[in-house]
Design an enzyme around this catalytic site. Sequence first.
Site, short mmCIF file in Angstrom:
data_model
loop_
_atom_site.label_atom_id
_atom_site.label_comp_id
_atom_site.label_asym_id
_atom_site.label_seq_id
_atom_site.Cartn_x
_atom_site.Cartn_y
_atom_site.Cartn_z
N ARG A 56 0.90 -1.23 -0.02
CA ARG A 56 -0.03 0.01 -0.02
C ARG A 56 0.90 1.23 -0.05
O ARG A 56 0.39 2.38 0.39
CB ARG A 56 -0.77 0.12 1.11
CG ARG A 56 -2.21 -1.02 1.15
CD ARG A 56 -3.02 -0.92 2.27
NE ARG A 56 -4.16 -1.86 2.18
CZ ARG A 56 -4.72 -2.30 3.28
NH1 ARG A 56 -4.62 -1.96 4.50
NH2 ARG A 56 -5.65 -3.15 3.04
N ARG A 73 -2.49 6.20 0.08
CA ARG A 73 -2.78 5.84 1.60
C ARG A 73 -2.21 7.27 2.38
O ARG A 73 -3.19 8.34 2.52
CB ARG A 73 -1.95 4.68 2.28
CG ARG A 73 -2.56 3.40 1.52
CD ARG A 73 -3.65 3.18 1.93
NE ARG A 73 -3.82 2.50 3.34
CZ ARG A 73 -4.80 1.77 3.94
NH1 ARG A 73 -6.01 1.66 3.18
NH2 ARG A 73 -5.15 1.38 5.18
N ARG A 124 -6.47 12.02 -5.43
CA ARG A 124 -7.74 11.31 -5.14
C ARG A 124 -9.04 12.52 -4.75
O ARG A 124 -10.31 11.84 -5.00
CB ARG A 124 -7.74 10.41 -3.88
CG ARG A 124 -6.97 9.07 -4.12
CD ARG A 124 -7.85 8.06 -5.23
NE ARG A 124 -9.29 8.14 -4.57
CZ ARG A 124 -9.50 7.24 -3.42
NH1 ARG A 124 -8.91 6.57 -2.78
NH2 ARG A 124 -10.80 7.47 -3.21
N ASP A 175 -6.61 -2.48 -7.39
CA ASP A 175 -7.37 -3.14 -6.04
C ASP A 175 -7.91 -4.65 -6.41
O ASP A 175 -8.04 -4.76 -7.50
CB ASP A 175 -8.65 -2.21 -5.85
CG ASP A 175 -9.36 -2.67 -4.36
OD1 ASP A 175 -10.08 -3.64 -4.37
OD2 ASP A 175 -8.76 -2.05 -3.48
N TYR A 218 -15.35 -11.73 0.00
CA TYR A 218 -16.17 -10.32 -0.31
C TYR A 218 -17.53 -10.58 -1.13
O TYR A 218 -18.74 -10.04 -0.65
CB TYR A 218 -15.37 -9.65 -0.76
CG TYR A 218 -14.09 -8.69 -0.18
CD1 TYR A 218 -14.62 -7.97 0.72
CD2 TYR A 218 -12.85 -9.04 -0.46
CE1 TYR A 218 -13.72 -7.08 1.36
CE2 TYR A 218 -11.92 -8.17 0.27
CZ TYR A 218 -12.36 -7.33 1.39
OH TYR A 218 -11.41 -6.70 1.89
#
Length: 367
Positions: free
Chosen positions: A40, A44, A53, A89, A164
Amino acid sequence: MAALMPVNTSACIRRDLPKSPYLAAVAGREPSRVPVWFMRQAGRSLPEYRALRERHRMLDACFEPEVACEITLQPIRRYGTDAAILFSDIVVPMRAAGVDLDIVPDVGPVIADPIRTASDVEAMKPLDAQAIQPVLDAVGLLVAALGEVPLIGFAGAPFTLASYLVEGGPSRHHARTKAMMLAEPQTWHALMAKLADLTIAFLRGQLEAGVDAIQVFDSWAGTLSLADYRNLVLPHSARVFAELAEYGVPMTHFGVGTAELLGAMSEALKTGNSPGRARVVGVDWRTSLTDAASRVEPGTALQGNLDPVVVLAGWPVAERAARAVVDDGRRAVQAGAAGHVFNLGHGVLPETDPGILTDLVALVHSL
């Protein structure tokens, strides 16, 4: 942003990166320095990432080549790490297979229609190659921009993707997932087979586009017993690695809370027809690297394993802990590990001071 020409993924020529400390360490050669990168790291905690972002939602950024390229390069510029990891992702291939999902801030991936029955599994679609073309375009841009720095591609392991899909989002106990595993094994294996196909197709695309290594994240495998992992998960993860072994690139298998599974996870890496391929197991902070060396298959390199929270405790604490990890890595190599790559035991936390990570990289390189 200007449109890009599609990357030619019909044939891939591997980059020759003889000076890469990362590629040397994972292959069991003597690196010029202890290699370091951070899971990551692409985003982040970086202010430049947050600024970007503000204009792009997470999943949108994953499918915009120039944006994904820029985010991937940001930590390389700031930290000088020995490897870049593609900004993407683990749910991207599910989105590219038509799954209605979103990454909700402060929640994580949320699935609109969870997979709960055999008919749900039967209705699942394969990966749409055109849908992931923007991701492959980003890989092409990065291969051209990174120079001697290797690029790591990645995907989620079938079990973590299944968790998920079945739960409908993040879960603490994975109750519905385990219930399907244990009560409906036929449905479970059918689901895992489809997700293995999805992971293989996504990683194959990245490899054809030019990534130099891959990592498979089985983030939630640590919730399983060793017996359940071996019987219900390992065969599918092993197939992923087996079908991609022909590319001859380093492959890393990583999970959280997987101390009891490290041996089995390293077995998954042994499959395939490329015995000289570098095999790496990621180790979280709960297990020493020396102990991990005794658990994994011979010839396996280790990656890890500074506790991400340690970085929040200030430089003196982080420095002591990093030195201890480097020392532990050396003992692990003496105990039989093929090599050691310094990393965190999980991903960079959003509260992390980027300056601490910059100093950590310099420290590890100096050691």
